[in-house]
Design a protein around this motif. Structure first.
Motif, PDB file in Angstrom:
ATOM      1  N   SER A  26      42.723   8.217   7.841  1.00 42.82           N
ATOM      2  CA  SER A  26      43.621   7.052   7.958  1.00 42.82           C
ATOM      3  C   SER A  26      44.366   7.103   9.291  1.00 42.82           C
ATOM      4  N   MET A  27      44.418   5.950   9.941  1.00 46.54           N
ATOM      5  CA  MET A  27      45.067   5.876  11.255  1.00 46.54           C
ATOM      6  C   MET A  27      45.841   4.559  11.321  1.00 46.54           C
ATOM      7  N   LEU A  28      47.088   4.634  11.779  1.00 49.18           N
ATOM      8  CA  LEU A  28      47.925   3.444  11.950  1.00 49.18           C
ATOM      9  C   LEU A  28      48.660   3.544  13.282  1.00 49.18           C
ATOM     10  N   THR A  29      49.082   2.417  13.803  1.00 48.40           N
ATOM     11  CA  THR A  29      49.882   2.440  15.029  1.00 48.40           C
ATOM     12  C   THR A  29      51.366   2.603  14.681  1.00 48.40           C
ATOM     13  N   ALA A  30      52.111   3.092  15.634  1.00 48.46           N
ATOM     14  CA  ALA A  30      53.578   3.106  15.578  1.00 48.46           C
ATOM     15  C   ALA A  30      54.053   3.178  17.021  1.00 48.46           C
ATOM     16  N   TYR A  31      55.244   2.623  17.257  1.00 52.21           N
ATOM     17  CA  TYR A  31      55.736   2.546  18.640  1.00 52.21           C
ATOM     18  C   TYR A  31      57.184   2.995  18.775  1.00 52.21           C
ATOM     19  N   ASP A  32      57.840   3.293  17.628  1.00 53.16           N
ATOM     20  CA  ASP A  32      59.244   3.696  17.692  1.00 53.16           C
ATOM     21  C   ASP A  32      59.529   4.760  16.630  1.00 53.16           C
ATOM     22  N   PRO A 206      34.191  12.106  14.513  1.00 51.24           N
ATOM     23  CA  PRO A 206      34.683  11.013  13.685  1.00 51.24           C
ATOM     24  C   PRO A 206      34.687   9.653  14.394  1.00 51.24           C
ATOM     25  N   ILE A 207      34.233   8.646  13.646  1.00 50.09           N
ATOM     26  CA  ILE A 207      34.242   7.260  14.131  1.00 50.09           C
ATOM     27  C   ILE A 207      35.283   6.485  13.322  1.00 50.09           C
ATOM     28  N   ILE A 208      36.271   5.926  14.023  1.00 51.53           N
ATOM     29  CA  ILE A 208      37.351   5.171  13.379  1.00 51.53           C
ATOM     30  C   ILE A 208      37.124   3.685  13.659  1.00 51.53           C
ATOM     31  N   GLY A 209      37.098   2.886  12.613  1.00 51.49           N
ATOM     32  CA  GLY A 209      36.798   1.472  12.784  1.00 51.49           C
ATOM     33  C   GLY A 209      38.008   0.566  12.668  1.00 51.49           C
ATOM     34  N   ILE A 210      37.948  -0.554  13.397  1.00 47.69           N
ATOM     35  CA  ILE A 210      38.881  -1.669  13.179  1.00 47.69           C
ATOM     36  C   ILE A 210      38.025  -2.924  13.288  1.00 47.69           C
ATOM     37  N   LYS A 214      32.797  -0.717   6.552  1.00 49.99           N
ATOM     38  CA  LYS A 214      33.218   0.380   5.672  1.00 49.99           C
ATOM     39  C   LYS A 214      32.488   1.700   5.882  1.00 49.99           C
ATOM     40  N   TYR A 215      31.533   1.726   6.807  1.00 47.37           N
ATOM     41  CA  TYR A 215      30.742   2.954   6.974  1.00 47.37           C
ATOM     42  C   TYR A 215      31.324   3.912   8.009  1.00 47.37           C
ATOM     43  N   CYS A 216      32.420   3.526   8.643  1.00 45.02           N
ATOM     44  CA  CYS A 216      33.062   4.422   9.621  1.00 45.02           C
ATOM     45  C   CYS A 216      33.708   5.599   8.886  1.00 45.02           C
ATOM     46  N   ASP A 217      34.046   6.640   9.647  1.00 46.77           N
ATOM     47  CA  ASP A 217      34.664   7.838   9.047  1.00 46.77           C
ATOM     48  C   ASP A 217      36.148   7.636   8.766  1.00 46.77           C
ATOM     49  N   GLY A 218      36.712   6.572   9.316  1.00 50.77           N
ATOM     50  CA  GLY A 218      38.125   6.271   9.094  1.00 50.77           C
ATOM     51  C   GLY A 218      38.411   4.851   9.525  1.00 50.77           C
TER      52      GLY A 218
END
Length: 271
Positions: A26-32, A206-210, A214-218
Motif C-alpha cells: 500500500s502506498m499513499l501520498t502525503a505532503y505535511d 515491486p510494481i506499484i500501479g495507479i 489489479k495485477y500490480c504488486d501494490g
C-alpha cells in the motif's frame, strides 16, 4: 503493564520480500506533518511525497512548477511524522533531466536535507545515466513509467498510455532496463491492466500501479483524491474512501453560524 512494541521500519528489502510472498503493497501520498502522521499510523507501507503537491498543495495546473526546495520542505515535514513507512520523494521537473550530475546533487539534497529514504524519477532508458549515478551514491531509486505527468506537454493529454504496441513494447523494455540498473521498484501510471500484469510478472522488483489494474504488486493514490478532498476529480481508477470535502465544509459552515449567532463561545468555553 503495556509493552512498548518497537515499530519496524519498512525498507526496500521489506518490499522485495512482500512481492516474493505475494503480499500487496500500500502506498499513499502525503505532503505535511499532520496528514503524514495519520497515513503512517494507519499502517501504509510507503508514503510518497509526490510532486502532485504542485497541484493539491499549491494549486498549479501541472506538476512542473514545483521546485526542489519546495519538495524538500514537504518531504522533511513528512519524514518527521513517519515512524514506520518508507518515505520516497519525487525528484521534481528540471532537477534531473538531461544532466546526471544535477540529478545526483538533487537526490543528495533530498536525502540530506529532508531525511528521506529514497527518490522517485520519471522515465526509462533516456534517464539511465541519472539513475545509475544516483544509485552509485547509495540512494534507492524508484522508477515511474506510463503516464509521466512531468511530460504532460509532450503527451498533450492525460489519457491512458501504451495502448499502441510500439509504446507498450518500449514500456516493457524500460521496465527491464530500470530493474537492470538497480531500481528497487517502479510506479506504472494509467496503462492497460494486461500490460501492467506482463510487466509485474517480467520483473522481480515491486510494481506499484495507479490506474494500472489489479495485477500490480501494490497500489498508490493521491491522499486528497482518495479522501474526497478534491471536489469533482473522479477518474475511473479512483476509489473514493471518504467525502471529506462535505464533512469539512459542513463543519466550517456550522462554525460560522455559531460565531454569527453568538452561540460560540458559550459559558463553558471561556475563562
Amino acid at each position: 503493564m503495556s509493552v512498548n512494541k518497537e515499530i519496524k521500519r519498512v525498507t526496500t528489502n521489506t518490499l522485495q520480500e512482500m512481492k516474493q510472498r505475494g503480499e500487496r503493497i500500500s502506498m499513499l501520498t502525503a505532503y505535511d506533518y499532520s496528514m503524514a502522521t495519520i497515513v503512517d499510523a494507519a499502517g501504509t507501507d510507503i508514503i510518497l511525497v509526490g510532486d502532485s503537491a504542485s497541484n493539491v498543495m499549491a494549486g498549479h495546473e501541472t506538476t512542473l512548477p514545483i521546485t526542489l526546495d519546495q519538495m524538500i520542505y514537504h518531504a522533511s515535514s513528512v519524514v518527521r511524522a513517519a515512524k514506520r513507512a518508507l518515505v520516497i520523494v519525487d525528484l521534481p521537473f528540471g532537477s534531473y533531466q538531461g544532466n546526471s550530475k544535477e540529478a545526483l546533487n538533487s537526490a543528495i539534497r533530498i536525502m540530506k536535507e529532508a531525511g528521506a529514504h529514497g527518490v522517485k524519477i520519471e522515465g526509462g532508458v533516456e534517464i539511465a545515466e541519472s539513475v545509475t549515478r544516483i544509485l552509485t551514491a547509495g540512494i534507492p531509486v524508484m522508477g515511474h513509467l506510463g503516464l509521466t505527468p512531468q511530460s504532460i506537454y509532450k503527451f498533450g493529454t492525460y489519457t491512458v498510455r501504451a495502448k499502441e504496441e510500439q509504446e507498450a513494447q518500449k514500456l516493457r523494455e524500460d521496465a527491464l532496463k530500470l530493474q537492470e540498473l538497480g531500481c528497487f521498484g517502479i510506479v506504472l501510471e494509467k496503462i492497460p491492466a494486461q500490460l501492467a500484469k506482463e510487466v509485474a510478472e517480467s520483473v522481480s522488483i515491486p510494481i506499484i500501479g495507479i490506474g494500472a489494474g489489479k495485477y500490480c504488486d501494490g497500489q498508490v493514490l493521491v491522499i486528497h483524491d482518495m479522501l474526497g478532498l478534491n471536489k469533482g476529480f473522479k477518474p475511473r481508477f479512483l476509489r473514493q474512501y471518504a467525502d471529506l470535502y462535505t464533512v469539512m465544509s459542513d463543519a466550517i459552515k456550522n462554525y460560522i453560524d455559531d460565531v454569527k449567532s453568538r452561540d460560540f463561545p458559550n459559558e463553558k468555553e471561556q475563562y
